[in-house]
Structure formats: C-alpha cells, structure tokens
Write a protein that holds these residues in place. Structure first.
Motif, PDB file in Angstrom:
ATOM      1  N   ILE A   1       0.844  -1.201   0.000  1.00 18.80           N
ATOM      2  CA  ILE A   1       0.000   0.000   0.000  1.00 18.80           C
ATOM      3  C   ILE A   1       0.877   1.248   0.000  1.00 18.80           C
ATOM      4  O   ILE A   1       0.618   2.216  -0.717  1.00 18.80           O
ATOM      5  N   ALA A   2       1.931   1.204   0.793  1.00 20.39           N
ATOM      6  CA  ALA A   2       2.847   2.349   0.883  1.00 20.39           C
ATOM      7  C   ALA A   2       3.487   2.656  -0.464  1.00 20.39           C
ATOM      8  O   ALA A   2       3.688   3.825  -0.817  1.00 20.39           O
ATOM      9  N   ALA A   3       3.816   1.613  -1.217  1.00 21.28           N
ATOM     10  CA  ALA A   3       4.443   1.828  -2.525  1.00 21.28           C
ATOM     11  C   ALA A   3       3.500   2.556  -3.478  1.00 21.28           C
ATOM     12  O   ALA A   3       3.922   3.433  -4.249  1.00 21.28           O
ATOM     13  N   ALA A   4       2.222   2.213  -3.423  1.00 23.17           N
ATOM     14  CA  ALA A   4       1.236   2.900  -4.263  1.00 23.17           C
ATOM     15  C   ALA A   4       1.111   4.364  -3.847  1.00 23.17           C
ATOM     16  O   ALA A   4       1.030   5.263  -4.695  1.00 23.17           O
ATOM     17  N   ALA A   5       1.104   4.612  -2.538  1.00 23.49           N
ATOM     18  CA  ALA A   5       1.017   5.989  -2.051  1.00 23.49           C
ATOM     19  C   ALA A   5       2.244   6.790  -2.473  1.00 23.49           C
ATOM     20  O   ALA A   5       2.130   7.978  -2.828  1.00 23.49           O
ATOM     21  N   ALA A   6       3.421   6.168  -2.432  1.00 22.96           N
ATOM     22  CA  ALA A   6       4.649   6.856  -2.843  1.00 22.96           C
ATOM     23  C   ALA A   6       4.553   7.301  -4.295  1.00 22.96           C
ATOM     24  O   ALA A   6       4.946   8.428  -4.649  1.00 22.96           O
ATOM     25  N   TRP A   7       4.041   6.438  -5.146  1.00 19.80           N
ATOM     26  CA  TRP A   7       3.893   6.802  -6.557  1.00 19.80           C
ATOM     27  C   TRP A   7       2.922   7.974  -6.723  1.00 19.80           C
ATOM     28  O   TRP A   7       3.194   8.918  -7.467  1.00 19.80           O
ATOM     29  N   LEU A   8       1.811   7.934  -6.010  1.00 18.25           N
ATOM     30  CA  LEU A   8       0.836   9.023  -6.108  1.00 18.25           C
ATOM     31  C   LEU A   8       1.400  10.345  -5.599  1.00 18.25           C
ATOM     32  O   LEU A   8       1.000  11.425  -6.059  1.00 18.25           O
ATOM     33  N   LEU A   9       2.319  10.293  -4.639  1.00 20.97           N
ATOM     34  CA  LEU A   9       2.944  11.504  -4.111  1.00 20.97           C
ATOM     35  C   LEU A   9       4.067  12.018  -4.997  1.00 20.97           C
ATOM     36  O   LEU A   9       4.509  13.166  -4.844  1.00 20.97           O
TER      37      LEU A   9
END
Length: 253
Positions: free
Chosen positions: A224-232
């Motif tokens: 989940i964190a990896a997806a959030a990193a991409w969105l940021l």
C-alpha cells in the motif's frame, strides 16, 4: 541514498506508529523523502525515527492526535519549520471497529470511527493545503475498499471511508489549479494491527475475505505504501481526484 521517487521532498505521514503508516515512513524514506511522522504513541515514533536515521534518512516525529484541529495544524507547522516546506502528505491515521449489525451499533463506536477517519482527514487536509498553496504539492488519503463497496456489519466504517473518498474528490477539484493534487488509495485486506485484531476476534474472517480476492491473499503494508509513494511523486502529474484500489482485484468481483 540513490535518487528515488520522492528525492528532495518533505512528506508528512499520519498514523505512522504502526501498520501502513510505519511502512509508508520506511518506503518514503527509501525513496528519498525527508519524513515527519505523526501519531499518538511516542515510544513507537521515536524508535522508528531512530531506525530511519540509522539508514541515512532525514526523519523527525511529532506526537499529535489528528482528531484535534490544533494538533493537525501543529504537525504541519512542525514539518514546514523543520524542512522548510511541505511537499507531500499521506493522511493514513484511522480506526476500524467491531463487526456489528447496524441496528445494534452504539453511538460511541460511531463517533470514534467518524471522528478519526473523517474529521482527522479533514483537519489534516485543511492544514496541509494551506501550507501548499504557494508552491503546490501532493496529498494521498487512505480510504479503503470499504470506501468503494458495501461490507455487511461495518456501517460506520464504510460510511467513514466513503466520506474520505468524497473529501478527496472535493479537495482535488477545488485546488487543482493551485498545483495541489489530492488522491486516495483504497487498500484491500492488509496486514496491520487493526486487521490482526479484527481477524483474531472474528475466526474465519480472513479466509472469507481472501476467498473473495482474486489474488487470494492479504496484502503487506509495504504494498500500500508503494502505491502511495507513486501518487505523491512527480511521476503522475496529471492524476488527481483518483481513488486507487490496491486490493488484489477485490472490487472487480
């Protein structure tokens, strides 16, 4: 550190003392961000900051309760004071709740869930957006597949996560021309303190949920964190107002 998705960015993470929040702190730092960690449990925050610093990251923490407007504003002010600016935020703090039929749900449970999951995100958005108006930035809110579908005997949680989706879309629309992107992730079943406790109190629930997930498993918080990193990151500059399911295909069913 090698140049990563978030190199040069200052990012705030709420609910950072465990689960997806702690994983996000690690992933964001690995991607080059300076991170300010926000939660209520000081000992856990301090230990995580020490871990990140040992690995060469720039990390600080603030003890705060996002249900308080003053605490949320203080956390953002601390990020700007420490790093000089705020480029990104992951509004992750949230709570679950017992699986109870709606007609038997008590007011205290409803209020606790809505206060943390909705008011907490609202408080953080207000402060973060104000800090980003001059230079832009990116915000990711943590919703849930429960913000996209209905799940029986979890009405307040479902309502709260639908509200996070609404806040995300409204803020994205309102601040798009000020260079502020606002998106959300909608995790499926993810290993965390909340789900571990939930599964322990509801035998068979994890197997039932996994049987409804095409990938047939529970996610790790780092996914989940990896997806959030991409969105940021700056890799998706034309993406705002999106709710990204990270759910092993659950919402496709």
């Amino acid at each position: 550190m090698d140049k990563g998705l978030l190199t040069g960015k200052a990012v705030l993470v709420t609910g950072a003392s465990s689960g997806i929040g702690a994983a996000a702190a690690r992933v964001f730092a690995q991607e080059g961000a300076a991170v300010l960690l926000v939660a209520r449990r000081q000992e856990r925050l301090a230990a995580l900051v020490d871990e990140l610093r040992t690995e060469g990251a720039r990390a600080e923490y603030v003890v705060a309760d996002v249900t308080s407007r003053e605490d949320a504003a203080m956390a953002v002010k601390s990020a700007v004071g420490t790093f000089g600016r705020l480029d990104g935020a992951f509004n992750n703090a949230g709570v679950g709740g017992d699986r109870t039929p709606l007609h038997q749900m008590d007011n205290e449970t409803y209020d606790t869930i809505m206060d943390t999951n909705v008011r907490g995100v609202f408080n953080c958005l207000r402060a973060e957006i104000a800090a980003m108006l001059e230079h832009g930035g990116a915000i990711v809110n943590n919703s849930s597949v429960g913000g996209l579908v209905a799940i029986p005997t979890a009405a307040p949680y479902i309502a709260s996560k639908h509200a996070v989706v609404g806040l995300t879309r409204a803020a994205a629309d309102e601040y798009a021309q000020q260079g502020i992107r606002v998106n959300a992730v909608a995790p499926g079943t993810t290993r965390s303190e909340i789900t571990t406790d939930w599964f322990a109190r509801n035998p068979g629930l994890e197997d039932m949920v996994n049987s409804m997930t095409p990938q047939g498993r529970t996610a790790e918080p780092e996914e989940i964190a990896a997806a959030a990193a991409w969105l940021l990151s700056d890799r998706c500059p034309f993406l705002t107002g999106t709710v990204l399911p990270v759910d092993g295909g659950f919402v496709n069913q």
